[in-house]
Design an enzyme around this catalytic site. Structure first.
Site, short mmCIF file in Angstrom:
data_model
loop_
_atom_site.label_atom_id
_atom_site.label_comp_id
_atom_site.label_asym_id
_atom_site.label_seq_id
_atom_site.Cartn_x
_atom_site.Cartn_y
_atom_site.Cartn_z
N SER A 170 1.00 -1.21 -0.07
CA SER A 170 0.07 -0.10 -0.12
C SER A 170 0.84 1.35 0.00
O SER A 170 1.72 1.50 -0.89
CB SER A 170 -0.89 -0.04 1.27
OG SER A 170 -1.96 1.00 0.92
N GLU A 202 -2.02 -2.71 -7.82
CA GLU A 202 -3.33 -2.82 -7.15
C GLU A 202 -3.46 -1.25 -6.60
O GLU A 202 -2.77 -0.54 -6.78
CB GLU A 202 -3.05 -3.95 -6.23
CG GLU A 202 -2.15 -3.54 -5.11
CD GLU A 202 -2.50 -2.58 -3.93
OE1 GLU A 202 -3.80 -3.03 -3.48
OE2 GLU A 202 -1.74 -2.31 -3.29
N HIS A 233 -4.68 -5.34 -1.33
CA HIS A 233 -5.78 -5.16 -0.20
C HIS A 233 -6.92 -6.26 -0.40
O HIS A 233 -7.94 -5.72 -0.79
CB HIS A 233 -6.39 -3.64 -0.34
CG HIS A 233 -5.28 -2.75 -0.31
ND1 HIS A 233 -4.51 -2.38 -1.12
CD2 HIS A 233 -5.32 -2.02 1.14
CE1 HIS A 233 -3.92 -1.00 -0.85
NE2 HIS A 233 -4.17 -0.82 0.44
#
Length: 307
Positions: free
Chosen positions: A116, A212, A277
């Site tokens: 992330s 992502e 995630h």
């Protein structure tokens, strides 16, 4: 793109530091994560400022200088074998220019784990230290604490990386085919935000790009991809792996845009590869040569991620 230096694998009793370079960390989740690590026979130590809260900006885990100091102290501590990020959120970009990269390079290679917002650190560690890093679950992440697959895949990568040289996701081909290259990537919005910085690599030429994101509307994801394309960041990329798009718009709306933006690259693209995630997120090493088989939904590493 070239292979990067592989850190050493972990052994029972290894000391690992848990730091918070990005967002604030709930104490109960941090303690639960430490319990998991102790159950792996690791010796976790927590950065002094890991539970801090920034006085003005509640989305940061303490002051930039303190978060940077925790990361650097952990990395430069010769007794620490790995640095695990506690969570993502936002803030890693604010610490990258506060780190003493010469001192960190002198400290030698060790393992960095996170995803992330930690994408900014993956890019910086590749550009400044030339190190393989692990895009994997974080110590205080709900996805890590409550999912056995995420825990076991990270554990195998850390302790027995030769057992996970083939990463089988069950993903499906958006564009079929096989490709070889060096893995890189992370959170799409962070890769776009890195453009023009001192830590951004000029292109993904010869790479297998992993993408992502979370909580983004389709038009914003379109904008990030278009920005990367216009900047030449995707020129010469060998293949693309698409992970999770949690809390984005429904995938049936998102998929046509991904196909539109990526299909023209003329390279294999696999979707739903199971990293990011998502529940049971796989650990993907960045900086290693691998072969992507989009039809089979596999990523086969030439060598184990860690020595």
């Amino acid at each position: 793109m070239r292979d990067l230096t592989r850190p050493a694998r972990l052994a029972p009793g290894a000391r690992v530091a848990v730091v918070a370079p990005s967002g604030p960390v709930p104490e109960e989740r941090l303690q639960a994560g430490l319990d998991v690590l102790r159950g792996w026979d690791l010796d976790p130590v927590v950065g002094p400022h890991a539970l801090d809260r920034h006085g003005a900006f509640d989305y940061l885990a303490g002051a930039d200088t303190d978060r940077a100091a925790d990361l650097q102290a952990a990395w430069c501590d010769p007794s620490v074998d790995a640095v695990l990020c506690a969570r993502g959120g936002y803030g890693a970009q604010r610490v990258t220019d506060l780190l003493d990269w010469e001192a960190m390079r002198a400290a030698g290679p060790k393992v960095l784990v996170g995803f992330s917002d930690i994408t900014a650190l993956h890019e910086a560690f590749a550009a400044r230290l030339g190190l393989v890093t692990l895009h994997g679950p974080m110590a205080a992440g709900i996805d890590f604490l409550k999912n056995a697959r995420a825990q076991e895949h990270l554990r195998a990568t850390l302790f027995a990386p030769e057992t996970v040289r083939v990463i089988a996701s069950g993903g499906t081909p958006m564009v079929p085919g096989r490709a070889r290259g060096v893995t890189l990537g992370g959170c799409l919005c962070l890769l776009a935000a890195e453009l023009g910085t001192s830590h951004a690599r000029p292109s993904a030429r010869g790479g297998l790009l992993c993408l992502e994101d979370v909580g983004e509307e389709t038009y914003r994801l379109d904008r990030y991809l278009t920005q990367l394309l216009r900047a030449g960041r995707l020129d010469g990329v060998g293949g693309v792996l698409l992970g999770s798009w949690h809390a984005c718009e429904p995938y049936e709306r998102l998929r046509p845009m991904l196909a539109d933006r990526l299909g023209g690259l003329g390279v294999p693209v696999v979707e739903d590869f199971g990293f990011g995630h998502c529940e049971g997120a796989l650990t993907i090493p960045f900086g290693v040569t691998a072969e992507l088989d989009a039809d089979a939904g596999t990523l086969t590493l030439d060598r184990p991620a860690l020595r």
